[in-house]
Enzyme design. Sequence first.
Site, short mmCIF file in Angstrom:
data_model
loop_
_atom_site.label_atom_id
_atom_site.label_comp_id
_atom_site.label_asym_id
_atom_site.label_seq_id
_atom_site.Cartn_x
_atom_site.Cartn_y
_atom_site.Cartn_z
N GLU A 95 1.07 -1.26 0.38
CA GLU A 95 -0.16 0.13 -0.23
C GLU A 95 0.74 1.19 0.04
O GLU A 95 0.73 2.28 -0.51
CB GLU A 95 -1.26 -0.14 1.77
CG GLU A 95 -2.08 -0.83 0.56
CD GLU A 95 -3.04 -1.65 2.39
OE1 GLU A 95 -2.14 -1.04 3.72
OE2 GLU A 95 -3.43 -2.78 1.79
N GLY A 169 -7.18 -7.87 1.30
CA GLY A 169 -8.66 -6.80 1.54
C GLY A 169 -9.46 -7.51 0.88
O GLY A 169 -10.44 -7.16 0.67
N SER A 208 -5.33 -11.28 3.56
CA SER A 208 -7.04 -11.83 3.60
C SER A 208 -7.08 -13.40 4.92
O SER A 208 -7.44 -14.17 4.33
CB SER A 208 -7.78 -12.56 2.22
OG SER A 208 -7.60 -11.10 1.66
P1 13P Z 1 -5.93 -8.34 5.49
O1 13P Z 1 -5.60 -9.42 5.93
O2 13P Z 1 -6.96 -7.00 5.42
O3 13P Z 1 -5.68 -8.58 3.56
O4 13P Z 1 -4.37 -7.49 5.19
C1 13P Z 1 -3.53 -7.81 5.26
C2 13P Z 1 -2.26 -7.19 5.28
O5 13P Z 1 -2.03 -6.35 4.48
C3 13P Z 1 -1.61 -6.61 6.25
O6 13P Z 1 -0.55 -5.67 6.19
#
Ligand code: 13P
Length: 253
Positions: A95, A169, A208
């Site tokens: 991100e 996510g 996830s």
């Molecule tokens: P999620 O578990 O919400 O998919 O996010 C994973 C993540 O980016 C952890 O850094």
Amino acid sequence: MSRRKLVVGNWKMNGMREHLDEVEAIGDLAAAHPAVEVGLCLPATLIMAGSQKRGAAFIGAQNCHMDMSGAYTGSLSAEMLAEAGATWVITGHSERREARGETNADIAAKALAAKAAGLKVILCVGESLDVRDAGDAEAVVSAQLLASLPEGAAADWLAVAYEPIWAIGTGRIPTMEAVETMHAALRAALATRIGAEADEMRILYGGSMNGANAAELLAIADVDGGLIGGASLTAEKFAPIIEAADARVTAAV
Ligand code: 13P
């Protein structure tokens, strides 16, 4: 070789003071499962208060600057985060690689700044769906890892997190075979750089991960823990993941 399971929540841009109760409850979970190293990477605004409530969990940050001070409006140095109570920091999350344009070189520099401030590092790597579909995932992610691995990387201060971007996510995860192949490829890539130390270094899976799939993911030989977003926001959702990690430790004894 003994790699202690490492289960870390990444709260991303979530968490207000009212959520410190969850930090406390997760700290209690960490105390109840001492075989597992449990941590929470909080938004910077909660690090100081969170570290008062952390129990047996560690508190981490989600990013740091590569310099220790200077004219960088809005940025936080590794020293500042350490002073606030963080003992770990995430570098190279997709991100930030994507939205903030962070390069592999930036990420290696941030990891070195973190080390200099006494922080441990979770270095994230992972492929896009295009790369996965093209069949290049292992080669691309291995190259990304070696390009962002800091000088002197060692298992006592750095862990790797494999996070396929398309799994974050989305509720989608790779097949267990794909995770196994990738983690083995990443360990082999690490060995080309750091030799036998690669056997000690923890490689986490992220994307996830939740209470329903954690046991299966954590049973994979080279999966040494998890980096968890959504399912780390409450102790109730996080507990089964910590329990699944603990069950692997017990199974291994
Ligand atoms: P999620 O578990 O919400 O998919 O996010 C994973 C993540 O980016 C952890 O850094």
